[in-house]
Motif scaffolding. Sequence first.
Motif, mmCIF file in Angstrom:
data_model
loop_
_atom_site.group_PDB
_atom_site.id
_atom_site.type_symbol
_atom_site.label_atom_id
_atom_site.label_comp_id
_atom_site.label_asym_id
_atom_site.label_seq_id
_atom_site.Cartn_x
_atom_site.Cartn_y
_atom_site.Cartn_z
ATOM 1 N N ALA A 70 -31.790 -9.474 21.328
ATOM 2 C CA ALA A 70 -33.238 -9.724 21.375
ATOM 3 C C ALA A 70 -33.508 -11.221 21.504
ATOM 4 C CB ALA A 70 -33.914 -9.173 20.121
ATOM 5 N N TRP A 71 -32.739 -12.038 20.793
ATOM 6 C CA TRP A 71 -32.888 -13.494 20.862
ATOM 7 C C TRP A 71 -32.579 -13.976 22.279
ATOM 8 C CZ3 TRP A 71 -29.137 -17.561 21.309
ATOM 9 C CH2 TRP A 71 -29.613 -18.839 20.981
ATOM 10 N N LEU A 72 -31.491 -13.482 22.846
ATOM 11 C CA LEU A 72 -31.076 -13.857 24.201
ATOM 12 C C LEU A 72 -32.094 -13.375 25.235
ATOM 13 C CD1 LEU A 72 -28.917 -15.093 26.046
ATOM 14 C CD2 LEU A 72 -27.728 -12.884 25.988
ATOM 15 N N LYS A 73 -32.613 -12.168 25.059
ATOM 16 C CA LYS A 73 -33.606 -11.608 25.977
ATOM 17 C C LYS A 73 -34.828 -12.508 26.049
ATOM 18 C CE LYS A 73 -36.600 -7.547 26.337
ATOM 19 N NZ LYS A 73 -36.893 -6.226 25.778
ATOM 20 N N ARG A 74 -35.270 -13.010 24.910
ATOM 21 C CA ARG A 74 -36.448 -13.884 24.891
ATOM 22 C C ARG A 74 -36.162 -15.178 25.670
ATOM 23 N NH1 ARG A 74 -41.086 -13.834 20.736
ATOM 24 N NH2 ARG A 74 -42.435 -15.292 21.791
#
Length: 181
Positions: A70-74
């Motif tokens: 989720a962090w990487l997706k953002r």
Amino acid sequence: MHQKETKLINRCKKGNEFAQMQVYDTYAQAMFTIACRYLNEEEAKDAMQDGFLKAFINIDKYQPEATFGAWLKRIIINQCLDVLKKNKLEFNDVEVSELQIINEDDWHFDSTITKKEILFAIEQLKEKYRVVVKLYLIEGYDHEEISEILEIPIKTSRTHLRRGKLKLQDLLKQKYNEARY
């Protein structure tokens, strides 16, 4: 996050290139798919690569409250939006008139319309509406998050979503009517 991933991220934080390649191999396809929602294939590849570089440079800022994915997706989405902004996409040219409040969660479409047709119709929207619709409908961001990501007022996010939704409904009605005749 399970223990194996925690160890992998900790090795990345120490600059371990093998661990970084493992993270890249694990997430690259999913992040490329996300980038392709916003950019053409070539730009998506570049944005994804740049996003991974930013992630590895800033990996010390990663907090395990959110999943690493989720962090990487953002980061990837923000990278894509930076590309759109460089391409002079303007989000804040909205004259916010007295718009009636609509139920933003009411996305009912005729049951004969497929998900593929809906996604195709989203691609036909003006880019500023398309980006907000995707962030809201596909990525699940709320207006506060969209406003922060795109650096626009919340009202502008709501207006773009409303206009995008109305246009999307028109496109799908046309499709449905064409199919009936």
